[in-house]
Design a protein around this motif. Structure first.
Motif: not given
Length: 200
Positions: A138, A141-143, A145, A164, A166
């Motif tokens: 996860k 995945d956020i990075r 995104w 917010d 990342a």
């Protein structure tokens, strides 16, 4: 005209609400065991699904582009630690049969989220993807995104919330057509998948 009758014609319900896959097999949303889902169904399903509901713009060219969920998964599999690469490749299993709803819309549809999670769990079992590994990717995945937002969304740079923060990856994303994305996904699968995951 009876609406229920007209709807039943478009939905196969011999065993439940089912979806016809590209392989000719069916996926049952009410009983998502996923044993008949092939890796080709998986790869092409994600390769023809646009990330961010198709609202991608190449920030370098200013042109609208198609960027698939399959390519997102393939990229992520190369950014995570090696032991998490397979889970990263397969982490969008629910979207194979449920599509890619945007997060704001998904947050308004709790029943959809429940169905998607059940489908994802069944598909991950089918392809022998450890659930704990999917959870572990996860943060990566956020990075990714954040990288995608910078490069592929018409974003003005303002944060989307207090959390917010990342850090984007140092990666250049070059969107691929669906056929190339599917082929590259399948090649990556053949590199990473445990032998038993490929068995029907």
């Amino acid at each position: 005209m009876n609406d229920d009758t007209s709807t039943s014609v478009t939905i196969r319900r011999e065993t439940g609400p089912t979806m016809l896959l590209g392989s000719g097999n069916y996926f049952d949303y009410a009983n998502p065991e996923a044993e008949d889902l092939t890796i080709e169904d998986y790869a092409y399903g994600l390769a023809f699904t646009g990330r961010f509901s198709g609202q991608c713009v190449n920030k370098r060219t200013g042109q609208r582009v198609f960027y698939s969920v399959a390519q997102h998964c393939e990229i992520l599999s190369k950014l995570v630690p090696a032991e998490l690469a397979y889970a990263a490749l397969m982490h969008e299993s629910g979207e194979v049969v449920c599509g890619d709803l945007t997060s704001p819309l998904k947050s308004m549809l709790p029943s959809y989220k429940t169905i998607e999670k059940a489908c994802a769990a069944a598909i991950e079992r089918r392809f022998r993807v450890p659930a704990e590994d999917v959870a572990a990717i996860k943060p990566y995945d956020i990075r990714l995104w954040a990288s995608e937002r910078e490069q592929l969304l018409n974003w003005d740079g303002r944060p989307w919330g207090a959390s917010d923060n990342a850090l984007p990856f140092d990666v250049l994303i070059e969107p691929k057509d669906p056929y190339t994305a599917a082929k590259d996904f399948l090649n990556r699968f053949s590199e990473l998948a445990p032998f038993e995951a490929a068995a029907p």
